[in-house]
Design a protein around this motif. Structure first.
Motif, PDB file in Angstrom:
ATOM      1  N   GLN A   1       0.845  -0.965   0.453  1.00  0.00           N
ATOM      2  CA  GLN A   1       0.273  -0.169  -0.069  1.00  0.00           C
ATOM      3  C   GLN A   1       0.860   1.400  -0.172  1.00  0.00           C
ATOM      4  O   GLN A   1       0.412   2.223  -0.972  1.00  0.00           O
ATOM      5  N   ASN A   2       1.679   1.071   0.774  1.00  0.00           N
ATOM      6  CA  ASN A   2       2.592   2.580   1.090  1.00  0.00           C
ATOM      7  C   ASN A   2       3.920   2.710  -0.069  1.00  0.00           C
ATOM      8  O   ASN A   2       4.426   3.645   0.185  1.00  0.00           O
ATOM      9  N   VAL A   3       4.161   1.637  -1.299  1.00  0.00           N
ATOM     10  CA  VAL A   3       5.143   1.372  -1.645  1.00  0.00           C
ATOM     11  C   VAL A   3       4.851   1.753  -3.437  1.00  0.00           C
ATOM     12  O   VAL A   3       3.782   2.184  -4.112  1.00  0.00           O
ATOM     13  N   LEU A   4       5.202   2.936  -3.723  1.00  0.00           N
ATOM     14  CA  LEU A   4       5.430   3.651  -5.272  1.00  0.00           C
ATOM     15  C   LEU A   4       5.322   2.157  -5.779  1.00  0.00           C
ATOM     16  O   LEU A   4       6.276   2.053  -6.567  1.00  0.00           O
ATOM     17  N   CYS A   5       4.709   2.796  -7.252  1.00  0.00           N
ATOM     18  CA  CYS A   5       4.212   2.782  -7.778  1.00  0.00           C
ATOM     19  C   CYS A   5       5.293   2.549  -9.329  1.00  0.00           C
ATOM     20  O   CYS A   5       5.380   3.886  -9.257  1.00  0.00           O
ATOM     21  N   PRO A   6       6.178   1.947  -9.706  1.00  0.00           N
ATOM     22  CA  PRO A   6       7.063   1.972 -10.615  1.00  0.00           C
ATOM     23  C   PRO A   6       7.159   2.397 -12.396  1.00  0.00           C
ATOM     24  O   PRO A   6       7.041   3.119 -13.014  1.00  0.00           O
TER      25      PRO A   6
ATOM     26  N   ARG B   1       2.425   6.519  -8.186  1.00  0.00           N
ATOM     27  CA  ARG B   1       1.503   6.431  -6.843  1.00  0.00           C
ATOM     28  C   ARG B   1       1.834   5.366  -5.796  1.00  0.00           C
ATOM     29  O   ARG B   1       2.150   4.361  -6.382  1.00  0.00           O
ATOM     30  N   PRO B   2       1.018   5.401  -4.569  1.00  0.00           N
ATOM     31  CA  PRO B   2       1.282   4.846  -3.692  1.00  0.00           C
ATOM     32  C   PRO B   2       0.617   3.586  -3.912  1.00  0.00           C
ATOM     33  O   PRO B   2      -0.921   3.595  -4.825  1.00  0.00           O
ATOM     34  N   GLY B   3       0.455   2.138  -4.138  1.00  0.00           N
ATOM     35  CA  GLY B   3       0.237   0.904  -4.190  1.00  0.00           C
ATOM     36  C   GLY B   3       0.986   0.372  -5.340  1.00  0.00           C
ATOM     37  O   GLY B   3       0.735   0.919  -6.463  1.00  0.00           O
ATOM     38  N   CYS B   4       1.600  -1.140  -5.217  1.00  0.00           N
ATOM     39  CA  CYS B   4       2.269  -1.413  -5.794  1.00  0.00           C
ATOM     40  C   CYS B   4       1.946  -2.623  -6.483  1.00  0.00           C
ATOM     41  O   CYS B   4       0.977  -4.037  -5.586  1.00  0.00           O
TER      42      CYS B   4
ATOM     43  N   PHE C   1       7.757 -16.763 -14.003  1.00  0.00           N
ATOM     44  CA  PHE C   1       6.599 -16.627 -14.164  1.00  0.00           C
ATOM     45  C   PHE C   1       6.135 -15.269 -14.424  1.00  0.00           C
ATOM     46  O   PHE C   1       6.332 -14.649 -14.124  1.00  0.00           O
ATOM     47  N   PHE C   2       4.754 -15.090 -15.456  1.00  0.00           N
ATOM     48  CA  PHE C   2       4.130 -14.318 -15.559  1.00  0.00           C
ATOM     49  C   PHE C   2       3.079 -14.200 -14.934  1.00  0.00           C
ATOM     50  O   PHE C   2       1.859 -15.222 -15.545  1.00  0.00           O
ATOM     51  N   MET C   3       2.805 -14.218 -14.267  1.00  0.00           N
ATOM     52  CA  MET C   3       1.594 -14.874 -12.983  1.00  0.00           C
ATOM     53  C   MET C   3       0.651 -13.670 -12.902  1.00  0.00           C
ATOM     54  O   MET C   3       1.375 -12.906 -11.972  1.00  0.00           O
ATOM     55  N   CYS C   4      -0.653 -13.676 -13.385  1.00  0.00           N
ATOM     56  CA  CYS C   4      -0.903 -12.170 -12.601  1.00  0.00           C
ATOM     57  C   CYS C   4      -0.988 -11.775 -11.261  1.00  0.00           C
ATOM     58  O   CYS C   4      -1.304  -9.990 -10.887  1.00  0.00           O
ATOM     59  N   PHE C   5      -1.316 -12.786 -10.197  1.00  0.00           N
ATOM     60  CA  PHE C   5      -1.500 -12.869  -9.476  1.00  0.00           C
ATOM     61  C   PHE C   5      -0.103 -11.314  -8.811  1.00  0.00           C
ATOM     62  O   PHE C   5      -0.847 -10.880  -7.496  1.00  0.00           O
ATOM     63  N   PHE C   6       1.363 -12.056  -9.147  1.00  0.00           N
ATOM     64  CA  PHE C   6       2.055 -11.066  -8.870  1.00  0.00           C
ATOM     65  C   PHE C   6       2.658  -9.691  -9.840  1.00  0.00           C
ATOM     66  O   PHE C   6       2.697  -8.520  -9.092  1.00  0.00           O
ATOM     67  N   VAL C   7       1.615 -10.416 -10.715  1.00  0.00           N
ATOM     68  CA  VAL C   7       2.593  -8.870 -11.643  1.00  0.00           C
ATOM     69  C   VAL C   7       1.753  -7.726 -11.944  1.00  0.00           C
ATOM     70  O   VAL C   7       1.863  -6.673 -12.893  1.00  0.00           O
ATOM     71  N   ASN C   8       0.695  -8.323 -11.549  1.00  0.00           N
ATOM     72  CA  ASN C   8      -0.406  -6.981 -11.708  1.00  0.00           C
ATOM     73  C   ASN C   8      -1.016  -6.556  -9.903  1.00  0.00           C
ATOM     74  O   ASN C   8      -1.109  -6.989  -9.687  1.00  0.00           O
ATOM     75  N   ASN C   9      -1.045  -4.578 -10.236  1.00  0.00           N
ATOM     76  CA  ASN C   9      -1.502  -3.797  -9.761  1.00  0.00           C
ATOM     77  C   ASN C   9      -2.852  -4.323  -9.176  1.00  0.00           C
ATOM     78  O   ASN C   9      -3.497  -3.390  -9.777  1.00  0.00           O
ATOM     79  N   GLN C  10      -2.680  -4.749  -7.824  1.00  0.00           N
ATOM     80  CA  GLN C  10      -4.029  -5.163  -7.844  1.00  0.00           C
ATOM     81  C   GLN C  10      -5.100  -4.343  -6.876  1.00  0.00           C
ATOM     82  O   GLN C  10      -6.116  -4.420  -6.791  1.00  0.00           O
ATOM     83  N   PHE C  11      -4.222  -2.804  -6.881  1.00  0.00           N
ATOM     84  CA  PHE C  11      -4.832  -1.719  -6.100  1.00  0.00           C
ATOM     85  C   PHE C  11      -5.862  -1.180  -7.037  1.00  0.00           C
ATOM     86  O   PHE C  11      -7.226  -0.774  -6.337  1.00  0.00           O
ATOM     87  N   PRO C  12      -6.098  -0.941  -8.421  1.00  0.00           N
ATOM     88  CA  PRO C  12      -6.798  -0.080  -9.184  1.00  0.00           C
ATOM     89  C   PRO C  12      -7.691  -0.826  -9.239  1.00  0.00           C
ATOM     90  O   PRO C  12      -9.423  -1.110  -9.320  1.00  0.00           O
ATOM     91  N   LEU C  13      -7.482  -2.228  -9.186  1.00  0.00           N
ATOM     92  CA  LEU C  13      -8.065  -4.084  -9.780  1.00  0.00           C
ATOM     93  C   LEU C  13      -8.548  -3.938  -8.766  1.00  0.00           C
ATOM     94  O   LEU C  13     -10.248  -4.608  -9.255  1.00  0.00           O
ATOM     95  N   ILE C  14      -8.688  -4.323  -7.661  1.00  0.00           N
ATOM     96  CA  ILE C  14      -9.709  -5.283  -6.746  1.00  0.00           C
ATOM     97  C   ILE C  14      -9.570  -4.294  -5.768  1.00  0.00           C
ATOM     98  O   ILE C  14     -10.811  -3.273  -5.011  1.00  0.00           O
ATOM     99  N   VAL C  15      -8.539  -3.425  -5.072  1.00  0.00           N
ATOM    100  CA  VAL C  15      -8.971  -2.147  -3.889  1.00  0.00           C
ATOM    101  C   VAL C  15      -9.547  -1.628  -4.187  1.00  0.00           C
ATOM    102  O   VAL C  15     -10.658  -0.628  -3.590  1.00  0.00           O
TER     103      VAL C  15
END
Length: 222
Positions: free
Chosen positions: A40-45, A49-52, A103-117
């Motif tokens: 939550q507090n990590v800047l997305c590269p 914005r916060p949330g990576c 692996f390209f695995m969406c659980f890890f590589v997708n930013n879940q903050f806009p998608l889920i949170v």
């Protein structure tokens, strides 16, 4: 792959969910819909914005150039995933070295903050970009199946991308039992793998499900 098989990931999943063998659906809730979402507090590269994405939160040693695209189900448990990857590692010739597989695995590589949170965007917004382009870029797909009698790999088939199917040990043993039955068992297997039922498939977002099924209908009907 090394991180997926690590005690570190298993411990994180169990602590967060409070379950001995949580599914990725369980982890989705406890990782990103809890009071203290991971990253939550990590800047997305990328978005600055916060949330990576989870991959940005992991130690650098676990982040490498992707070598395989993973097809999997959120209903898969961490035990099933671990068993399937161990089977993949131990039955592949030459043997798989986890440190060399990323692996390209969406659980890890997708930013879940806009998608889920925030729930402000659906994967269907750029399905072709995120899925097809990355699948073609990587060029190899590993499909983790929680059972041998249900699967769909439509896009990989359409793009002629090589697919390796891996299953947990229990599912693999049940498959072998069917083969050992002889003609009747092989007939059962043949009927099962020929009954691909995309129409009954569901997705987390209804928009994703609607778009995927529309694409399948358009291409199959050509």
């Amino acid at each position: 792959m090394r991180y997926l098989l690590s005690p570190e990931f298993a411990q994180l999943a169990r602590q967060r969910t409070g379950k001995d063998d949580p599914t990725f659906i369980d982890m989705k809730t406890s990782f990103w819909l809890a009071e203290d979402p991971i990253g939550q507090n990590v800047l997305c590269p990328r978005g600055r914005r916060p949330g990576c994405a989870l991959v940005d939160w992991l130690p650098r040693k676990h982040r490498r150039e992707q070598t395989h695209f993973m097809s999997w189900s959120w209903r898969c448990s961490i035990g099933q995933m671990s068993s399937a990857l161990h089977m993949y590692q131990n039955t592949t010739v030459p043997f798989i070295v986890p440190e060399r597989i990323s692996f390209f695995m969406c659980f890890f590589v997708n930013n879940q903050f806009p998608l889920i949170v925030e729930a402000c965007s659906a994967g269907s917004d750029n399905l072709e970009d995120v899925f097809e382009k990355n699948l073609l870029r990587i060029g190899r797909l590993v499909a983790v199946l929680d059972t041998w009698d249900e699967y769909e790999q439509f896009v990989a088939s359409k793009l002629n991308v090589p697919v390796v199917f891996v299953m947990p040990e229990l599912a693999t043993n049940l498959l072998h039992e069917q083969i050992d039955r002889g003609r009747q068992g092989i007939r059962t297997l043949t009927l099962s793998v020929s009954r691909v039922d995309s129409e009954s498939a569901v997705a987390f977002y209804k928009e994703d499900e609607t778009k995927v099924k529309r694409v399948i209908r358009e291409i199959v009907s050509v």
